[in-house]
Structures are given as structure tokens and as C-alpha cells.
Write a protein that holds these residues in place. Structure first.
Motif, PDB file in Angstrom:
ATOM      1  N   PHE A   1       0.568  -1.453  -0.373  1.00  0.00           N
ATOM      2  CA  PHE A   1      -0.246   0.176  -0.153  1.00  0.00           C
ATOM      3  C   PHE A   1       1.040   0.824   0.350  1.00  0.00           C
ATOM      4  N   THR A   2       0.461   2.454  -0.710  1.00  0.00           N
ATOM      5  CA  THR A   2       0.630   3.500  -0.416  1.00  0.00           C
ATOM      6  C   THR A   2      -0.080   4.329   0.513  1.00  0.00           C
ATOM      7  N   PHE A   3       0.046   5.399   1.285  1.00  0.00           N
ATOM      8  CA  PHE A   3      -0.838   6.619   2.054  1.00  0.00           C
ATOM      9  C   PHE A   3      -0.217   7.721   2.283  1.00  0.00           C
ATOM     10  N   SER A   4      -0.868   8.439   2.339  1.00  0.00           N
ATOM     11  CA  SER A   4      -0.474  10.438   2.483  1.00  0.00           C
ATOM     12  C   SER A   4      -1.313  11.409   2.651  1.00  0.00           C
ATOM     13  N   ILE A   5      -1.352  11.831   3.409  1.00  0.00           N
ATOM     14  CA  ILE A   5      -2.006  12.919   3.755  1.00  0.00           C
ATOM     15  C   ILE A   5      -1.516  14.300   3.570  1.00  0.00           C
ATOM     16  N   THR A   6      -1.794  15.379   2.759  1.00  0.00           N
ATOM     17  CA  THR A   6      -1.172  16.214   2.210  1.00  0.00           C
ATOM     18  C   THR A   6      -2.162  17.462   2.438  1.00  0.00           C
ATOM     19  N   VAL A   7      -1.533  18.806   3.206  1.00  0.00           N
ATOM     20  CA  VAL A   7      -1.858  19.532   3.831  1.00  0.00           C
ATOM     21  C   VAL A   7      -1.393  20.167   3.153  1.00  0.00           C
ATOM     22  N   ASP A   8      -2.350  21.757   2.867  1.00  0.00           N
ATOM     23  CA  ASP A   8      -2.246  23.309   1.613  1.00  0.00           C
ATOM     24  C   ASP A   8      -0.962  24.197   2.584  1.00  0.00           C
TER      25      ASP A   8
ATOM     26  N   LYS B   1      -6.820  21.887   6.324  1.00  0.00           N
ATOM     27  CA  LYS B   1      -7.931  21.132   5.116  1.00  0.00           C
ATOM     28  C   LYS B   1      -6.550  20.309   4.612  1.00  0.00           C
ATOM     29  N   GLN B   2      -7.211  19.388   4.628  1.00  0.00           N
ATOM     30  CA  GLN B   2      -6.151  18.139   3.430  1.00  0.00           C
ATOM     31  C   GLN B   2      -6.887  17.235   2.357  1.00  0.00           C
ATOM     32  N   ARG B   3      -6.005  16.625   1.967  1.00  0.00           N
ATOM     33  CA  ARG B   3      -6.617  15.529   1.488  1.00  0.00           C
ATOM     34  C   ARG B   3      -5.954  13.267   1.847  1.00  0.00           C
ATOM     35  N   ILE B   4      -6.372  13.120   1.661  1.00  0.00           N
ATOM     36  CA  ILE B   4      -5.917  11.235   1.818  1.00  0.00           C
ATOM     37  C   ILE B   4      -5.873  10.857   0.651  1.00  0.00           C
ATOM     38  N   TYR B   5      -4.716  10.561   0.324  1.00  0.00           N
ATOM     39  CA  TYR B   5      -4.741   9.904  -0.762  1.00  0.00           C
ATOM     40  C   TYR B   5      -4.732   7.948  -0.682  1.00  0.00           C
ATOM     41  N   TYR B   6      -5.216   7.022  -0.915  1.00  0.00           N
ATOM     42  CA  TYR B   6      -4.329   5.359  -0.438  1.00  0.00           C
ATOM     43  C   TYR B   6      -5.088   4.491  -2.035  1.00  0.00           C
ATOM     44  N   VAL B   7      -3.924   4.035  -1.939  1.00  0.00           N
ATOM     45  CA  VAL B   7      -3.660   2.826  -2.963  1.00  0.00           C
ATOM     46  C   VAL B   7      -3.269   1.595  -2.208  1.00  0.00           C
ATOM     47  N   GLY B   8      -3.954   0.325  -2.410  1.00  0.00           N
ATOM     48  CA  GLY B   8      -4.270  -1.192  -2.028  1.00  0.00           C
ATOM     49  C   GLY B   8      -5.444  -1.720  -2.023  1.00  0.00           C
TER      50      GLY B   8
ATOM     51  N   SER C   1       7.332   8.855   5.746  1.00  0.00           N
ATOM     52  CA  SER C   1       8.417   9.773   5.502  1.00  0.00           C
ATOM     53  C   SER C   1       7.562  11.327   5.979  1.00  0.00           C
ATOM     54  N   PHE C   2       7.893  12.688   5.968  1.00  0.00           N
ATOM     55  CA  PHE C   2       7.568  13.890   6.212  1.00  0.00           C
ATOM     56  C   PHE C   2       7.988  14.849   5.628  1.00  0.00           C
ATOM     57  N   ARG C   3       7.933  15.529   4.555  1.00  0.00           N
ATOM     58  CA  ARG C   3       8.139  16.075   3.185  1.00  0.00           C
ATOM     59  C   ARG C   3       7.488  17.788   3.097  1.00  0.00           C
ATOM     60  N   PRO C   4       7.975  18.575   3.676  1.00  0.00           N
ATOM     61  CA  PRO C   4       7.271  19.937   3.235  1.00  0.00           C
ATOM     62  C   PRO C   4       7.550  20.835   2.164  1.00  0.00           C
ATOM     63  N   ALA C   5       6.881  20.544   1.098  1.00  0.00           N
ATOM     64  CA  ALA C   5       7.106  21.295  -0.179  1.00  0.00           C
ATOM     65  C   ALA C   5       6.829  22.557  -0.273  1.00  0.00           C
TER      66      ALA C   5
ATOM     67  N   SER D   1       2.658  23.075  -0.574  1.00  0.00           N
ATOM     68  CA  SER D   1       2.193  22.134   0.749  1.00  0.00           C
ATOM     69  C   SER D   1       3.061  20.577   0.998  1.00  0.00           C
ATOM     70  N   SER D   2       2.888  20.692   2.780  1.00  0.00           N
ATOM     71  CA  SER D   2       3.296  19.322   3.021  1.00  0.00           C
ATOM     72  C   SER D   2       2.681  18.168   3.480  1.00  0.00           C
ATOM     73  N   THR D   3       3.279  16.944   2.924  1.00  0.00           N
ATOM     74  CA  THR D   3       2.622  15.884   3.040  1.00  0.00           C
ATOM     75  C   THR D   3       3.461  14.511   4.013  1.00  0.00           C
ATOM     76  N   PHE D   4       2.492  14.358   4.600  1.00  0.00           N
ATOM     77  CA  PHE D   4       2.855  12.437   6.133  1.00  0.00           C
ATOM     78  C   PHE D   4       2.745  11.232   4.738  1.00  0.00           C
ATOM     79  N   SER D   5       4.259  10.821   4.383  1.00  0.00           N
ATOM     80  CA  SER D   5       3.444   9.584   3.808  1.00  0.00           C
ATOM     81  C   SER D   5       4.228   7.981   4.073  1.00  0.00           C
TER      82      SER D   5
END
Length: 211
Positions: A50-57, A203-210, A98-102, A105-109
Motif C-alpha cells: 500500500f501507499t498512503f499519504s496525507i497532504t495539507v495546504d 484542510k487536507q487530502r488523503i490518498y490511498y492505494v492498496g 516520511s514527512f516532506r514539506p514542499a 504543501s506538506s505531506t505525511f507519507s
């Protein structure tokens, strides 16, 4: 132009054209997970990963301290697990975090075995909401950051990158927005950890593939 026998053999072979496969509406779903939070879901039909992430603006343009906060989180444990024990836990359940700020946005993966999905997410949330690190870890990171900055000013390619960025972005250049050394020295572990914890309130978006 001279070519080797190996190259001539490769170039002489017939290649079957590959037809592109385009993403269709039924390849993924957008599910209202909570108020203002969408879950983007796609099934993984290939394996049990699986891959899973939470992205915030919110990213480094909004908060430059996020860069150092991410580095500190890499060296952090939780209120229940020391950093080395946390690393062992990730290894035991076969997951990577991993936690990476762009810029914006910033993403917890997370990624790993789907059988351990719930345990992985629980561990990620424990780290994101209750991180813990020693002051010495932050002090070391600040010293490394300052040394890297100094090295960049002595490197011709580093100087070129700074000039190029400034010519395109002016005062919005990454290098113009770096925290001054005096501001870095004032930062505390609590400052940076509170910053990471606060992101999950945006505000966030959640992505999941699995599966």
C-alpha cells in the motif's frame, strides 16, 4: 558513426508498439471521508503493498521553519518510543514513513505491507501528534544547516543557483526566505514539533492505494 556489434543487434530488433493506457473514471474513487476531507482511493490489483499519504495546504512558502521541522522529525521518537526503537518498529512491520514539506504543501507519507496498514497508520499518527526529541538533536541540525549554507557561498554552482533563483523570483527566492542564523538559534524542539502537530488541523487530502 561507428557502432558496436551489440548496439547494431539491439537496433535491428523489431519492437512492438506500446499502446498508451489512460486513467479512466473507474480507476479511482473520491470519497468524502470527513467534513472538508476527501479520500482519493485506488485499488492495487498487483500485490499486497500500500501507499498512503496525507497532504495539507501549507508549505515552506508559508512557513520556512517546516524545512528544519522535517529534519528534526526524522531524528525524533514519540512519547512512548525512543528514536531507535521507533526505527525498529517501522522495520518490524515493513513500513516506510516520511514527512516532506514542499513549497505550497506538506505531506505525511507511508508505504508498506497492506496486512500492517492499520498498525502503520497508528504509528504514523503517534509520531505526527506526539513527537519527542532531545535538544542536542536540534542543536546538531542547526550547526549542519549553517555549515551547509556557508559551503554554498563558497561553491560556484551554489552561487549560480542562488543568483538564478533570485533572478527569477526576487524576494520570493528560497535563498532570500531562509531563516537568519540568529532566528535559528532561538528555535526549540517544542517550536518545531508543535508546527508539525498543527498541520493536521489544516484542510487536507488523503490518498490511498492498496487492497
Amino acid at each position: 558513426t561507428l557502432t558496436s556489434a551489440f548496439a547494431e543487434d539491439l537496433l535491428s530488433r523489431e519492437v512492438t508498439a506500446i499502446e498508451p493506457v489512460y486513467i479512466a473514471d473507474d480507476d479511482y474513487q473520491i470519497i468524502p471521508y470527513a467534513d472538508g476531507v476527501d479520500l482519493y482511493y485506488s485499488r492495487n490489483p498487483i500485490n499486497d503493498l500500500f501507499t498512503f499519504s496525507i497532504t495539507v495546504d501549507k508549505g515552506r512558502i508559508h512557513e520556512e521553519r517546516l524545512g528544519l521541522a522535517a529534519l528534526l522529525l526524522d531524528k525524533s521518537g514519540t512519547v512512548l518510543l525512543a528514536p531507535d526503537e521507533l526505527s525498529k518498529q517501522w522495520y518490524r512491520i515493513g513500513s516506510d514513513f516520511s514527512f516532506r514539506p514542499a513549497a505550497n504543501s506538506s505531506t505525511f507519507s507511508l508505504s508498506g505491507l497492506d496486512a500492517n496498514f492499520e498498525r502503520s497508520v497508528a504509528l504514523m499518527m503517534q509520531l505526527a501528534q506526539h513527537p519527542k526529541a532531545e535538544a542536542s538533536a536540534l542543536s546538531e541540525l542547526i550547526q549542519i544547516t549553517l555549515k551547509n549554507r556557508d559551503d554554498t557561498t563558497k561553491d560556484p554552482q551554489g552561487i549560480f543557483r542562488m543568483l538564478y533563483s533570485y533572478s527569477r523570483l526576487g524576494e520570493m527566492s528560497t535563498y532570500r526566505r531562509l531563516l537568519p542564523a540568529a532566528e535559528l538559534a532561538k528555535l526549540t524542539v517544542a517550536d518545531l514539533h508543535d508546527l508539525v502537530e498543527s498541520l493536521l488541523g489544516y484542510k487536507q487530502r488523503i490518498y490511498y492505494v492498496g487492497s
